[in-house]
Design an enzyme around this catalytic site. Structure first.
Site, PDB file in Angstrom:
ATOM      1  N   HIS A  42       0.823  -1.207   0.000  1.00 30.52           N
ATOM      2  CA  HIS A  42       0.000   0.000   0.000  1.00 30.52           C
ATOM      3  C   HIS A  42       0.861   1.264   0.000  1.00 30.52           C
ATOM      4  O   HIS A  42       0.569   2.243  -0.693  1.00 30.52           O
ATOM      5  CB  HIS A  42      -0.931  -0.036   1.222  1.00 30.52           C
ATOM      6  N   GLU A  59       2.086   1.804  -3.381  1.00 31.38           N
ATOM      7  CA  GLU A  59       1.006   2.355  -4.218  1.00 31.38           C
ATOM      8  C   GLU A  59       1.008   3.889  -4.140  1.00 31.38           C
ATOM      9  O   GLU A  59       0.932   4.574  -5.152  1.00 31.38           O
ATOM     10  CB  GLU A  59      -0.344   1.801  -3.743  1.00 31.38           C
TER      11      GLU A  59
END
Lengths: 419, 424
Positions: free
Chosen positions: B67, B70
């Protein structure tokens, strides 16, 4: 019949009917919420919500709901049903009649009017709605945003779309029947969309819903009542057991779709706080890492703008100072022509994209009709193309701060809270 | 473009090809204003331990790294806000990370080619510096804190932590404030190199596109990936849940409850198992079930009651949840109902016509996906990553029998695999 619109399109597998009954925010918002839930509990032909669900499954997984939405001074009671077009049903069954039958049942034959209607169901839905209102308190960002509206407004726009506990206390079977009787007599608006081969045929089918024949009640369509702001309340701090602080700010835009420069306001909001390209996002989140989410939004029918941010309590002041600084820059013209073009492209792009959703298109158009605004989507786009920097600076200057609500963590008595 | 398959009954097609080792799928949608592209790495929050030498050595990374990466993929050399660039081109761009994937996507009504070029550039040009990694920690810490105040999310994490002993799906997708503060640019670069290889990615395109032009652009922008020697760690997770009951205190006005079940999936056909599981849950707890109808009527549950089933290759869960002032009583209802089904040999035999009606509804819901370019992109991506064949969806659904559903029920409902979470 200018309260019924048709959108012919073949690009969806579905057809849809959106039927909107606007009621005033002063008319018992809470009661209409409970009424919508009670209507979904059953009708003369469908004795329970499960029977309605079975009917929908049998219509190849049709979708149906009654939604409530606060738009300007109105609460829109939206009856929405979407169902597979007969190009795709197994035996080419046409589902228009079934969809209209369902709407007719819900509007005209709720179990509410039957003597055998279970008082318990009414009691349950009143209780369920109480739980719903209480659960908003558990959604901190939402809660803070509602608080700032309550604090900063004296008029009916301060009422949240789901209503209030105080109003809920006055609701009983009799009140609900009264609201239902009232609803049936109101002016309603409708869009039918999808694979419409014969416009006349669909118009005729939809018009069989008597509510669409109700004539305009003069008092219904007052455009914009003056906002009454509470300028005395200033900044309010509240404490709760939370990890992240919430900050909500309320502004009077002094511009709306009814008066002033709506089109410049749209671009102002986009540049200022309307997404990941905006000044607030870049300054508060990207450059200072103070927040994960920060945005501004406004209701074009109400003349109210809000800013919401989730940030550490200790950074409230810093974040607030950055917001004020960015607003000052908007007022003094410290933004580029490129910023304007980016915002313009973004807003026009989302207006164009609306045609890919039956639900969004029909509800956008219905809202304009309800408030007597004549623009088509193309006209709106043309007007946005004309907006200049000076006009954006002007609406920025018009923006008036009303009040702020800050939600912060409780003082800790040596107790260690999670991260 | 490569090969083409048709979904005749709803008049849809999917093209498939491979360009420089990247798998590319195209679903044409004539007449839609928006077009959509979604580029996905087969890399999710659960992939915290892996080997890049074919399984000889494994290395473990801090939780939340997929994450975090990302977020950082949005940085481009030379600075500047890439969101602005997409917005200038009329597109909305975003990304998400879940347990098993990281996806970057945009939708636009104009300049599709330029936007696609920008997306490919953005994802395939990492720009990780000490400064920009440090800066992101504050933002992600705020994101974690935001979710920490969300009762539904906290309940879900608690349920996953209670179901699993060691599988990393039990951790928050974003990690913890501690784990992300321990991340370094080197960690991120190693994970980027391992997973952001075109061989480990898929690109799905939806809209009214000139596909030859698109293929040409991809061939120019995407360099073939190095051969992969990537092995993800396999976890030896016991069948039983770790913790049977837990309560979180958040000072809520209305408590939330979650009844969770760990589903051990031994069969290969994930789509068939998921469809059978969904039918099962709809039959016994869905809005048209006897359980729902009766308990809504007597006020013991309300319309917040819902169920969910999610099956993956190496883990699977069922959740039944809602809001109630008396969550313990709802748990008792659920458990008694499950026991009553077990002891009633004819329970499922009487549900033949319900099953057919529910299938009809699910077929319609599937067709409904094709009304939105975004939903087509996301659903197709999810199914491809799970090796689920979208073309067999309706056929498989049609062939599921009451006996299949009964066996699924016997297979999944075991009290020792369950957990009960209350958030107050």
């Amino acid at each position: 019949m200018d309260n019924i619109g048709i959108i012919k399109t073949l690009k969806f597998k579905n057809n849809a009917i959106s039927l909107v009954v606007p009621v005033s925010l002063t008319e018992n918002v809470t009661g209409y919420n409970v009424l919508a839930q009670v209507l979904k509990r059953g009708t003369k032909s469908f004795h329970s919500s499960s029977e309605i669900a079975r009917y929908l499954q049998d219509m190849y997984g049709a979708n149906f709901d009654i939604m409530l939405s606060k738009i300007g001074n109105k609460l829109f009671v939206i009856f929405y049903v979407s169902f597979m077009d007969n190009r795709f049903t197994l035996y080419k069954e046409d589902l228009w009649d079934k969809a209209i039958h369902l709407l007719d049942e819900l509007i005209y034959h709720p179990l509410l009017k039957e003597d055998d209607f279970d008082d318990e169901i009414i009691a349950q839905e009143i209780l369920n709605h109480r739980l719903y209102i209480e659960s908003i308190y558990d959604d901190k960002g939402h809660y803070s945003m509602n608080r700032v509206m309550e604090l900063g407004l004296n008029d009916s726009y301060r009422i949240p779309e789901y209503g209030t506990i105080e109003e809920l206390d006055g609701i009983d079977r009799k009140a609900l029947i009264g609201l239902w009787e009232n609803l049936k007599e109101k002016e309603a608006f409708c869009y039918a969309s999808g694979n419409i081969r014969s416009e006349e045929e669909v118009l005729e089918k939809v018009s069989s819903l008597k509510i669409l024949g109700n004539s305009k009640n003069g008092h219904e369509l007052t455009s914009l009542e003056e906002r009454s702001f509470n300028r005395e309340c200033g900044e309010v701090f509240e404490q709760m057991k939370i990890n992240q602080g919430k900050m909500s700010l309320l502004y009077n835009t002094n511009n709306s779709i009814f008066n002033g420069d709506y089109f410049a306001l749209v671009l102002f909001n986009s540049i200022f706080g309307g997404g990941a390209h905006s000044k607030l996002f870049n300054e508060v989140r990207e450059n200072h890492s103070l927040a994960y989410s920060i945005y501004s939004s406004f209701d074009k029918f109400a003349g109210v703008l809000t800013i919401g941010a989730g940030t550490d309590f200790k950074n409230f002041r810093k974040a607030r100072a950055l917001i004020d600084e960015e607003l000052d820059k908007m007022r003094s013209g410290e933004f580029s022509q490129e910023d304007i073009e980016v915002a313009r492209t973004k807003v026009i792009s989302s207006l164009n994209a609306m045609s890919d959703s039956i639900f969004n298109t029909s509800n956008y158009l219905i809202a304009l009709r309800v408030f007597g605004i004549d623009y088509t989507i193309n006209q709106v786009i043309e007007e946005l193309k004309k907006v200049t920097k000076e006009r954006i600076m002007k609406v920025a200057a018009d923006l008036e701060f009303i009040c702020a609500h800050y939600l912060e963590g409780e003082a800790k008595d040596g107790e260690h809270e999670g991260a | 473009m490569g090969s083409m398959k048709e979904l005749k009954f709803i008049d849809e097609k999917i093209y498939e090809t491979e360009i420089n080792s990247l798998k590319v799928y195209y679903i044409p949608k004539k007449g839609f204003a928006k077009s959509y592209a979604i580029l996905t790495s087969d890399y999710g929050s659960k992939d915290v331990e892996f080997s890049i030498d074919g399984g000889k050595t494994f290395k473990q990374y801090p939780e939340g790294i997929a994450h975090f990466l990302e977020h950082k993929v949005f940085e481009m050399p030379g600075g500047g806000n890439v969101f602005n660039k997409f917005t200038e081109l009329g597109a909305s761009v975003n990304a998400f990370t879940n347990n098993h994937q990281t996806s970057y996507y945009f939708s636009t009504t104009a300049h599709f080619m330029e936007n696609l070029k920008l997306l490919l550039e953005m994802v395939f040009t990492p720009h990780l510096t000490k400064e920009n990694v440090e800066k992101e920690k504050g933002i992600i810490a705020e994101e974690i804190k935001m979710y920490d105040d969300h009762p539904g999310f906290r309940g879900y994490i608690e349920a996953m932590k209670s179901l699993y002993h060691e599988h990393p799906v039990r951790e928050d997708i974003a990690g913890s404030v501690e784990s992300i503060y321990s991340l370094t640019p080197e960690h991120l670069i190693e994970c980027y190199d391992a997973f952001y290889n075109p061989r480990n990615m898929i690109l799905v395109l939806v809209g009214d596109l000139d596909i030859d032009e698109v293929e040409h652009l991809i061939a120019e922008q995407v360099k073939p990936g190095r051969p992969l020697d990537l092995v993800k760690k396999i976890y030896d997770e016991p069948k039983e849940s770790l913790k049977k009951e837990s309560t979180l205190h958040m000072d809520l006005q209305v408590p939330n409850y979650i009844y969770g079940l760990k589903v051990i999936n031994q069969k290969k056909d994930l789509l068939l198992e998921t469809l059978t599981g969904s039918l099962l849950m709809k039959l016994i707890f869905g809005s048209t079930s006897d359980f729902y109808e009766e308990n809504i009527r007597n006020g013991k549950i309300n319309d917040s009651f819902s169920t969910e089933i999610s099956l993956d290759e190496d883990h699977g869960e069922i959740f039944i949840g809602g809001e109630s002032k008396e969550p313990e009583k709802v748990f008792t209802l659920i458990e008694n109902y499950i026991e009553s089904i077990k002891s009633d040999g004819n329970f499922f035999d009487e549900l033949e016509s319900d099953l057919e009606r529910i299938k009809k509804g699910m077929t319609g819901n599937f067709v409904n996906i094709f009304n939105s370019v975004d939903r087509i992109g996301v659903t197709t991506t999810g199914m491809l990553l799970h090796q689920e064949d979208i073309f067999t969806y309706v056929e498989k659904l049609k062939n599921i029998t009451v006996d299949d559903v009964r066996s699924k029920f016997m297979e999944v409902f075991h009290p020792e695999r369950s957990t009960k979470v209350i958030i107050r």
